[in-house]
Write a protein that holds these residues in place. Structure first.
Motif, short mmCIF file in Angstrom:
data_model
loop_
_atom_site.label_atom_id
_atom_site.label_comp_id
_atom_site.label_asym_id
_atom_site.label_seq_id
_atom_site.Cartn_x
_atom_site.Cartn_y
_atom_site.Cartn_z
N ALA A 121 -9.20 -0.87 13.23
CA ALA A 121 -10.69 -0.78 12.72
C ALA A 121 -11.63 -2.05 13.52
CB ALA A 121 -11.03 -0.84 11.16
N GLN A 122 -10.88 -3.35 13.44
CA GLN A 122 -11.18 -4.19 13.86
C GLN A 122 -11.41 -4.26 15.60
OE1 GLN A 122 -8.66 -7.65 12.89
NE2 GLN A 122 -9.23 -7.44 10.52
N GLN A 157 -12.56 -3.07 1.25
CA GLN A 157 -12.84 -4.32 2.02
C GLN A 157 -13.63 -4.65 2.72
OE1 GLN A 157 -8.90 -5.36 3.57
NE2 GLN A 157 -7.93 -5.42 1.60
N GLN A 158 -14.57 -3.21 2.90
CA GLN A 158 -15.63 -3.42 3.91
C GLN A 158 -16.94 -4.06 3.38
OE1 GLN A 158 -16.31 0.30 5.26
NE2 GLN A 158 -14.28 0.60 6.63
N GLU A 190 -4.13 0.12 10.82
CA GLU A 190 -5.34 0.82 10.51
C GLU A 190 -6.62 -0.16 10.59
OE1 GLU A 190 -5.26 3.29 7.43
OE2 GLU A 190 -4.22 4.84 8.45
N GLU A 191 -6.16 -1.29 9.70
CA GLU A 191 -7.35 -2.48 9.88
C GLU A 191 -7.47 -3.02 11.10
OE1 GLU A 191 -6.14 -5.17 6.73
OE2 GLU A 191 -6.56 -3.87 4.92
N GLN A 192 -6.29 -3.33 11.80
CA GLN A 192 -6.49 -3.95 13.11
C GLN A 192 -7.15 -2.88 13.83
OE1 GLN A 192 -2.31 -4.82 14.30
NE2 GLN A 192 -2.23 -6.43 12.83
N LYS A 207 -20.09 -6.50 10.71
CA LYS A 207 -19.34 -5.66 9.85
C LYS A 207 -19.91 -4.50 9.83
CE LYS A 207 -16.48 -9.28 7.51
NZ LYS A 207 -15.93 -9.62 6.31
N HIS A 253 -1.24 0.62 6.98
CA HIS A 253 -2.63 0.07 6.77
C HIS A 253 -3.02 -0.96 7.38
CE1 HIS A 253 -5.59 -0.92 3.63
NE2 HIS A 253 -5.87 0.53 3.35
N LEU A 254 -1.94 -1.96 7.50
CA LEU A 254 -2.42 -3.21 8.33
C LEU A 254 -2.86 -2.70 9.67
CD1 LEU A 254 0.27 -5.62 7.38
CD2 LEU A 254 -2.10 -5.70 6.39
N TRP A 288 0.96 -1.15 0.00
CA TRP A 288 0.00 -0.03 -0.05
C TRP A 288 0.98 1.27 0.00
CZ3 TRP A 288 -5.14 0.54 -0.38
CH2 TRP A 288 -6.06 -0.33 -0.32
N HIS A 304 -13.15 2.08 1.19
CA HIS A 304 -13.14 0.96 2.05
C HIS A 304 -13.45 -0.28 1.21
CE1 HIS A 304 -14.20 4.37 4.45
NE2 HIS A 304 -13.32 3.79 5.76
#
Length: 844
Positions: free
Chosen positions: A584-585, A843-844, A580-582, A667, A577-578, A549, A841
């Motif tokens: 978000a989770q 992947q959302q 941020e994904e974590q 989600k 980015h990873l 990314w 987003h």
């Protein structure tokens, strides 16, 4: 001593002055007969008389010759003016014929406005006397006018406007009644622009009058270009109007001579005036000649006698003036020498002169100051010079030989110079030949400039550039620069070359994927047009070839060669980015935990809410069993009891279904959602807690609200949390029965020119202290002893993730706090915004 009388008479007796002797003998005898005093007087008077008679003869001769020459010059003036008038008449007739052909083409519609403007501009450019050409229709309105740049604005004819009243309009009216070409010369008046000669040529088709073509001549240019040069060079020529007023500036090459003796004054000849045809008496040419010499240039005897007459007087005067000039010239030479010496001593550039053998013949003060050697120590020295470093004498000797042989470089060359104290400095040496007053090459002049400091600065700049390059090469980001509209790569650091190679493909693809630069095909299939599109935020793109990314940033800059270029910086943000994904989770898990905590806090209320339908079901079932045992249960009573039991069971199921929907993990799914449905679901869940705390819940929803772009579950969570907090505030505040109410208001609101919906929860609690308002939305801050401090912070995060705003404020009645209001705003659903959200987003 006087002669004895007897002897005197014996000498003169035989002499007879009236005898027929030779004239010289008679003159000698008469002269000897005079006394010495009379002889001296006659000797003094005779030259004066002879000079006077000579001057009278010269004056008479000059008057006679001048009178005769004036007559010849007057005849020459008349012939020259007649010739100039013929030339001007032919030039005017030629222009008139050209304009008449243009009028015929306009009448036959062979020439339109564009062609008329083009041909008029050609005429004005080709013939300087033409100042303006105007097309006027039959109603006197200007169709088009073409004028030279020198025409004053107040004399321009504006298209689509009628001719103003005046002589021009009067001539136009006369031509409309009787079509023929007419010249018009306006009178020159004080304060008005310089008048121009006008010619109106009618435009006719058969007997039908279509307008005129108006031509305006500059009288000055007509005189300058139509009059022969030999006439203008000899005479003062003017253009006059019908009243004799001068219309042009006089043109003459001769001025009044300096000699102005009363009997030798050069008066102007009589002026000669002739009308200009075909204009007529309204425009005339007047010429006048001045006699710049008495006309005796070819008479050598006259000039010889005159020169000899004044030679004696002028010799002494000329010698005296010449001597004075020599003294003044010598003083100026000394002053100039002192000035140049002072200037040479004041400059910082060292000057050194060498003869043809390399001997130093001159050094200035700056050279001595640079080297530390005195002028006496340097002048006369032969190579090797004392300011040469010993280790570089051989190389400097070779350069000196090249210098003496004339092999010098235009930009000079760099040398090392040693001072008298032994220190050295860098200098740049420029050499030029020395030429004396006779044009002989006598040596070489050298100028020396100390460049130690520039060399040091240049070395620092080179080191700085090297450090800058090392920094750019060591960056963890890809940096590339390319000009707009070109495939040339101006700069690329090491990481760019590792990722994308040494071509501009990666640069352009980064811009295209980031949406900063778009390409669109032109007429040429092989070319693309680059059109920059600037975004306010940095773009994040995924590069499959690298599996990374990248955060792409761009800015425009002016390259060193003046071209507009674009710099692209691509930073690897895969780890971020990873993260941020974590995050978000984790936020999603926090939201789920918050809902579970909320339901845990509402557990007793939920149990009480479920207890009522379960108790009712139990009572209905028990009653039916008792009646069955007694045999008194009828079919209608059984149906009624079963319907009531089914209704209570459905009510309990709805409560459990709402709780499951609220607390289950899902989600985030932002989609257009109906405001009424979200509010109804949230109120049904929150009303359980509010009834338990004896708080009345009321609501008002505006009619016909459009859908909003939101995750319905998350917005319901925010509403439930805010309504539950409002009920707790009322309960903890100990409000009486009549003041325990919470009101939910939903209404449309436009914020920052974006339409949306505002949700406001107003309570009648004690309000919030100022210190609590400042920290209300901080993480882990809570006013409740058992609170975790994540509820309001999570609510704000949810609202801001929907591009909304959450705020809180107290409600007042005068100075008394009557409650608190929590409100948040989310935008309406928009197809473009929904698509952008999906792109952001993926992947959302």
């Amino acid at each position: 001593m006087p002669t004895p009388p007897s002897h005197h008479h014996s000498d003169l007796a035989p002499t007879n002055p009236f005898s027929l002797e030779p004239p010289t003998r008679w003159w000698r005898s008469w002269w000897r007969s005079l006394s010495p005093t009379r002889q001296d007087r006659l000797a003094a008077i005779a030259p004066l008389v002879s000079v006077a008679l000579f001057l009278v003869a010269i004056a008479a001769s000059f008057w006679y010759l001048r009178t005769e020459e004036q007559e010849r010059e007057q005849d020459a003036l008349i012939r020259a003016v007649d010739y100039a008038q013929q030339r001007m008449r032919l030039r005017l007739l030629e222009r008139q014929e050209q304009i008449m052909r243009l009028a015929r083409d306009v009448a036959t519609e062979q020439v339109g406005t564009a062609e008329f403007a083009s041909r008029a501009e050609t005429f004005i450019t080709q013939y300087p006397e033409l100042q303006a050409i105007t097309w006027i229709n039959a109603e006197g309105r200007v169709i088009i006018s073409q004028a030279a740049p020198t025409v004053p604005p107040e004399q321009l004819h504006i298209a689509a406007l009628p001719l103003p009243p005046g002589p021009t309009f009067d001539v136009f009216t006369a031509i409309r009644q009787q079509p023929h070409s007419v010249y018009l010369q306006p009178l020159a008046r004080t304060g008005m622009p310089v008048p121009m000669l006008q010619l109106q040529v009618p435009i006719t088709a058969g007997t039908r009058f279509l307008g005129t073509v108006l031509i305006e001549y500059s009288v000055d240019n007509l005189l300058r270009y139509a009059t022969p040069t030999e006439v203008l060079s000899r005479y003062t020529v003017n253009m006059l109007d019908a009243q004799g007023q001068v219309l042009s500036n006089p043109v003459a090459s001769h001025t009044q001579p300096r000699l102005s003796l009363p009997w030798l004054s050069f008066k102007p000849l009589k002026a000669y005036t002739i009308p200009i045809m075909p204009v007529g008496d309204s425009l005339s040419m007047s010429a006048q000649a001045y006699r710049t010499s008495p006309g005796l240039v070819g008479n050598g005897l006259f000039w010889l006698v005159g020169s000899l007459s004044v030679l004696t007087a002028w010799l002494l005067l000329g010698t005296w003036r010449h001597t004075g000039k020599r003294l003044r010239t010598q003083e100026a030479l000394v002053a100039e020498t002192n000035f140049r010496r002072a200037m040479e001593n004041s400059i910082l550039t060292g000057m050194r002169a060498l003869d043809l053998h390399g001997r130093i013949t001159y050094v200035n003060a700056a050279f001595c100051q640079m080297t530390g050697w005195d002028e006496a120590e340097l002048v006369g020295q032969l190579p090797p010079y004392p300011y040469w470093p010993k280790e570089e004498q051989n190389s400097l000797m070779l350069k000196l030989k090249d210098e003496l042989s004339g092999k010098t470089m235009p930009g000079g060359f760099q040398v090392r110079v040693q001072r008298k104290n032994g220190s050295c400095f860098d200098a740049r040496l420029y050499v030029s030949p020395l030429i004396d007053a006779h044009g002989q090459h006598t040596g070489w002049m050298s100028s020396i400039t100390d460049i130690t400091e520039p060399n040091r600065i240049r070395a620092q700049l080179a080191a700085s550039h090297e450090r800058f390059t090392i920094v750019l090469e060591s960056l963890d980001a890809s940096v590339s620069v390319a000009p707009l509209g070109s495939a040339e790569l101006l700069f690329a650091n090491k990481l760019y070359r590792q990722w994308f190679g040494s071509q501009t493909g990666g640069h352009l693809q980064l811009l295209q994927q980031a949406g900063i630069l778009k390409t669109s095909p032109q007429e040429d299939d092989n070319a693309i047009s680059l059109r920059p599109k600037v975004r306010n935020k940095n773009a994040e793109v995924y590069w499959p070839e690298l599996g990374k990314w990248l955060e792409v940033r761009s800015r425009y800059l002016t390259w060193v060669d003046g071209r507009l270029a674009q710099m692209v910086i691509a930073t690897d943000i895969t780890a971020r980015h990873l993260a941020e994904e974590q995050a978000a989770q984790q936020a999603e898990r926090a939201q789920t935990a918050s809902r579970l905590i909320t339901m845990g806090e509402m557990a007793s209320s939920v149990a009480h809410e479920l207890n009522q339908p379960l108790t009712a079901i139990n009572n209905y079932c028990s009653g039916m069993l008792s009646r069955l045992d007694s045999g008194s249960l009828t079919e209608s009573q059984m149906r009624f009891a079963l319907e009531k039991t089914a209704h209570q069971a459905q009510r309990a199921g709805q409560v459990i279904q709402h709780i499951r929907s609220f607390v289950k993990r899902s989600k985030p799914n932002r989609a257009p959602a109906q405001v009424e449905d979200m509010v109804a679901e949230a109120m049904e869940l929150a009303n359980i807690e509010l009834r338990r705390r004896n708080v009345r819940l009321s609501h008002h929803i505006a009619a016909r609200l459009p859908p909003v772009l939101a995750d319905a579950i998350l917005i319901e969570q925010v509403l439930v949390n805010l309504m539950k907090n409002a009920a707790e505030a009322i309960d903890h505040g100990g409000r009486p029965e009549g003041q325990r109410s919470v009101e939910l208001l939903v209404r449309p609101k436009t914020l920052e020119q974006r339409p949306g919906v505002e949700f406001a929860i107003q309570d009648t609690g004690p309000g919030l202290p100022p210190q609590v308002l400042e920290r209300l939305f901080e993480a882990f801050f809570s006013t409740k002893s058992e609170g975790m401090g994540i509820g309001l912070n999570l609510c704000r995060s949810i609202v801001e993730s929907h591009s909304g705003r959450l705020q809180a404020q107290n409600l007042y009645n005068g100075s008394e706090v009557t409650g608190c209001c929590f409100s948040f705003w989310i935008p309406l659903a928009d197809p473009a915004a929904l698509q952008e959200d999906k792109d952001t987003h993926p992947q959302q």
